[in-house]
Write a protein that holds these residues in place. Structure first.
Motif, PDB file in Angstrom:
ATOM      1  N   UNK A 189       0.813  -1.220   0.000  1.00  0.00           N
ATOM      2  CA  UNK A 189       0.000   0.000   0.000  1.00  0.00           C
ATOM      3  C   UNK A 189       0.840   1.261   0.000  1.00  0.00           C
ATOM      4  N   UNK A 190       2.025   1.187   0.617  1.00  0.00           N
ATOM      5  CA  UNK A 190       2.897   2.367   0.634  1.00  0.00           C
ATOM      6  C   UNK A 190       3.277   2.773  -0.789  1.00  0.00           C
TER       7      UNK A 190
ATOM      8  N   UNK B  53       1.534   1.632  -3.629  1.00  0.00           N
ATOM      9  CA  UNK B  53       0.333   1.813  -4.450  1.00  0.00           C
ATOM     10  C   UNK B  53      -0.401   3.113  -4.130  1.00  0.00           C
ATOM     11  N   UNK B  54      -0.551   3.412  -2.839  1.00  0.00           N
ATOM     12  CA  UNK B  54      -1.344   4.580  -2.461  1.00  0.00           C
ATOM     13  C   UNK B  54      -0.585   5.889  -2.687  1.00  0.00           C
ATOM     14  N   UNK B  55       0.696   5.808  -3.063  1.00  0.00           N
ATOM     15  CA  UNK B  55       1.413   7.037  -3.388  1.00  0.00           C
ATOM     16  C   UNK B  55       1.696   7.150  -4.889  1.00  0.00           C
ATOM     17  N   UNK B  56       1.056   6.282  -5.666  1.00  0.00           N
ATOM     18  CA  UNK B  56       1.152   6.432  -7.128  1.00  0.00           C
ATOM     19  C   UNK B  56       0.312   7.634  -7.544  1.00  0.00           C
ATOM     20  N   UNK B  57       0.674   8.252  -8.681  1.00  0.00           N
ATOM     21  CA  UNK B  57      -0.132   9.398  -9.124  1.00  0.00           C
ATOM     22  C   UNK B  57      -1.463   8.968  -9.742  1.00  0.00           C
ATOM     23  N   UNK B  58      -2.233   8.214  -9.008  1.00  0.00           N
ATOM     24  CA  UNK B  58      -3.573   7.820  -9.462  1.00  0.00           C
ATOM     25  C   UNK B  58      -4.547   8.081  -8.313  1.00  0.00           C
ATOM     26  N   UNK B  59      -5.823   8.184  -8.655  1.00  0.00           N
ATOM     27  CA  UNK B  59      -6.800   8.498  -7.617  1.00  0.00           C
ATOM     28  C   UNK B  59      -7.306   7.215  -6.969  1.00  0.00           C
TER      29      UNK B  59
ATOM     30  N   UNK C 241      -9.658   5.339  -9.164  1.00  0.00           N
ATOM     31  CA  UNK C 241      -9.025   4.482 -10.179  1.00  0.00           C
ATOM     32  C   UNK C 241      -8.542   3.168  -9.566  1.00  0.00           C
TER      33      UNK C 241
ATOM     34  N   UNK D 107      -9.517   7.169   1.410  1.00  0.00           N
ATOM     35  CA  UNK D 107      -9.018   8.530   1.244  1.00  0.00           C
ATOM     36  C   UNK D 107      -8.736   9.192   2.580  1.00  0.00           C
ATOM     37  N   UNK D 108      -9.683   9.062   3.489  1.00  0.00           N
ATOM     38  CA  UNK D 108      -9.637   9.878   4.695  1.00  0.00           C
ATOM     39  C   UNK D 108      -9.134   9.132   5.916  1.00  0.00           C
TER      40      UNK D 108
ATOM     41  N   UNK E 281      -7.248   6.105   5.966  1.00  0.00           N
ATOM     42  CA  UNK E 281      -6.239   5.070   5.734  1.00  0.00           C
ATOM     43  C   UNK E 281      -5.241   5.075   6.887  1.00  0.00           C
ATOM     44  N   UNK E 282      -4.903   3.899   7.364  1.00  0.00           N
ATOM     45  CA  UNK E 282      -3.921   3.823   8.443  1.00  0.00           C
ATOM     46  C   UNK E 282      -3.053   2.595   8.212  1.00  0.00           C
ATOM     47  N   UNK E 283      -2.056   2.763   7.338  1.00  0.00           N
ATOM     48  CA  UNK E 283      -1.151   1.641   7.054  1.00  0.00           C
ATOM     49  C   UNK E 283      -0.264   1.415   8.258  1.00  0.00           C
TER      50      UNK E 283
END
Lengths: 130, 274, 231
Positions: free
Chosen positions: B85-86, B88-94, B97, B268-269, B271-273
């Motif tokens: 997730x670190x 994936x969730x910082x890729x430039x995608x929403x 998506x 979005x709001x 998330x707690x990895x």
């Protein structure tokens, strides 16, 4: 060149001192092109901005000069290098003298000791230094 | 960017699903061989081998179905909510998506699983006399049923079949989204993330059924009830069937939309990895 | 314009205050050390900048934007733990980064892999822990990003790898970009830094340049750190 840093002085000041030694000792010969800031920084393991600052200071002193596109060069002015050499030597002597007086030695005793030590070590004049 | 996400998602899941499909088709060939040749021989060893091949085929069908579900859940959980997730969730995608890519890929694998299982059954049944007869029987039964239904209720059978497939597909997607939402909610807790996820799955399941149930009860004897009653008097059986199918599909879409919203909100709001 | 800016940034987890009204700005061209003991809020700050957490109060801006998919395109992030997909080969990982980041310099990444004798065909799963970290650092540093956020890049690696990581950071220096390195191993990174930010219990204790500290206090940042955070 071997780069070493102590904890008590700013890193840029230590860089200046070490590059000066490099120039005086011939590791960076007169008129020769210096490596780029990035390469020097990588080699010394320091921040490029700090290296830049050190080189800018050396430039101000006249020990190195930069040519717009070609990079930075060591000065060809022998007198300037000699002056830098003398300056470094004076610094060493000052620290040495300070340490000796702290140990309680008088001026004559220090000179005697120095004389003894230099004959023992076999140091003659004209050595190429470092 | 969605296309690139889909591409990598297919790469990541394909390396699990495609070999499984191959294994399934392989066991189908084996089972076919077994039924046609091995089970008919007097040789005991070959007999046992034949039995085992058939068992393998059944397990493979079951396994592929289960795995398509497991892959759906596990991809979402491992790829977005765990260490990966670190990245994936910082890729430039929403976040949208991300969810769509997971949903589309899962849906495609579900559909392919259905097709491949069907194909495997055909392979297994090829040239087997008994099964052919059974299949023929079923075929005739369905054809008869279809003809009668069409004639009696004037139902457009083809349209209904399409509606049924769409309903299944939308239902599958809604179920995926329910899994996603539960995982996203569960993983917004700072510990026991998986336990919370499972709990939330059942909580949402219960909540939706409760809402649906109470909706039906509450709407009883209201304007809607009368509206529907008034309708049934005026519309034929076939239209009623279509309307109810469409209503079911709309219901599933709404069901999925609620979970879609929950999933995006929590990713979005909250998330707690770890 | 500041590459990273925090204004009154606070983050709470339940009753724990992870960050408490943090104000700071990181300008392009600077390599900044985010220094503090374990649990001081370094990782929380970095996660906030990456949009992996949302602020409780205040705001955090990356190149003037709130963290989101636009800012992600400008930030290169090295998480605290290895988080690259293990099933990929090194080469597939490069494909992945190349697909998603326009600023990815594949030739640079390939060169670094080759330099470390890592075959692009090798699966990440089969690599040692240290090698995995190096591969992740390589893909992160191979981007021409505006902001590099490196969370504990040198924690838990051997001294040789540490040197390699630091020289990679220096070698990739770009005057347009800023680098933020969070760590508690200060003596190792000190020479590499322009500025340091001391952070403790969610608060910024000190913000200064390394040379300024050495000049004014006559001690290294490491020594100052030990003095400030004496237990």
């Amino acid at each position: 060149m071997k780069w070493q840093f102590s904890n008590d002085a700013p890193i840029y000041a230590q860089l200046i001192a070490q590059i000066k030694v490099g120039i005086v000792s011939g590791a960076f010969p007169p008129g020769e092109r210096l490596p780029s800031v990035r390469d020097l920084a990588t080699e010394a393991g320091v921040n490029p901005n700090t290296m830049q600052r050190a080189l800018a200071e050396l430039e101000r002193d006249g020990l190195v000069y930069s040519q717009r596109t070609a990079g930075r060069f060591v000065t060809e002015d022998k007198r300037m290098i000699d002056a830098a050499k003398l300056g470094l030597a004076e610094n060493h002597i000052k620290t040495f003298l300070l340490a000796m007086t702290r140990l309680g030695y008088q001026r004559e005793e220090i000179l005697d000791l120095l004389r003894q030590e230099t004959t023992k070590e076999g140091i003659t004049d004209g050595g190429s230094g470092m | 960017m969605l296309r690139k996400l889909l591409k990598h998602e297919f790469r990541a899941t394909g390396r699990v699903m495609l070999p499984l499909f191959l294994v399934l088709l392989g066991t189908a060939v084996g089972a076919n061989l077994s039924v046609r040749v091995l089970l008919d021989t007097p040789n005991k060893v070959l007999d046992i081998l034949g039995g085992l091949l058939i068992v393998a085929f059944v397990i493979a069908i079951f396994g592929v179905c289960v795995m398509s579900m497991v892959v759906m859940v596990q991809r979402f959980y491992k790829n977005l909510l765990q260490d990966e997730g670190y990245v994936m969730m910082t890729l430039p995608v929403s976040v949208h998506q991300h969810i769509w890519s997971k949903l589309i890929v899962s849906a495609v694998w579900f559909a392919l699983t259905l097709i491949v299982v069907g194909l495997a059954c055909l392979i297994m049944a090829a040239d087997v006399g008994v099964i052919h007869q059974i299949a023929k029987g079923f075929q005739e039964l369905f054809r008869e049923l279809y003809r009668n239904l069409t004639a009696y209720y004037a139902i457009n059978g083809t349209a209904l079949a399409v509606e049924f497939l769409v309903l299944c597909f939308v239902g599958c997607c809604a179920m995926c989204l329910q899994f996603y939402a539960s995982l996203a909610i569960g993983h917004s807790f700072s510990s026991h993330k998986m336990a919370w996820s499972v709990l939330w799955f059942f909580v949402t399941l219960f909540a939706m059924q409760f809402l649906g149930g109470s909706g039906i009860v509450l709407l009883d004897e209201t304007w809607l009830h009368h509206l529907l009653l008034g309708w049934t008097d005026n519309i034929s059986g076939m239209t009623a069937m279509h309307w109810s199918m469409l209503a079911l599909i709309a219901g599933e879409v709404l069901y999925g939309a609620i979970f879609y919203f929950l999933t995006t909100y929590f990713l979005k709001r909250r998330l707690d990895l770890e | 314009m500041a590459v990273l800016e925090c204004k009154g940034l606070s983050k709470r987890y339940g009753h724990t205050q992870a960050l408490d009204r943090v104000d700071l700005a990181v300008e392009p061209g600077r390599i900044v050390g985010l220094l503090g003991p374990n649990g001081s809020g370094k990782t929380t700050l970095i996660k906030l900048a990456n949009g992996l957490l949302t602020p409780s109060e205040g705001e955090i801006l990356v190149c003037g934007m709130k963290p989101g998919k636009e800012s992600h395109a400008l930030v290169s992030y090295l998480p605290e733990r290895t988080s690259i997909p293990l099933w990929m080969t090194a080469g597939q990982l490069l494909d992945f980064y190349q697909d998603f980041y326009k600023d990815f310099r594949r030739d640079a990444a390939e060169e670094m892999l080759q330099h470390l004798d890592i075959s692009p065909k090798q699966r990440i799963k089969q690599m040692s822990k240290g090698t995995r970290e190096k591969v992740q650092l390589i893909v992160v540093m191979s981007r021409a990003a505006k902001l590099y956020l490196l969370d504990e890049p040198i924690g838990g690696v051997d001294p040789a790898t540490r040197d390699y990581i630091l020289s990679t950071i220096i070698g990739n220096y770009d005057p347009e970009a800023a680098v933020v390195i969070s760590t508690h191993l200060i003596s190792d990174v000190e020479k590499v830094l322009d500025d340091v930010i001391f952070i403790n219990q969610g608060r910024v204790m000190l913000q200064s340049s390394v040379d300024q500290i050495r000049e004014e206090k006559g001690m290294s940042v490491d020594e100052l750190f030990r003095e400030v955070f004496k237990c």
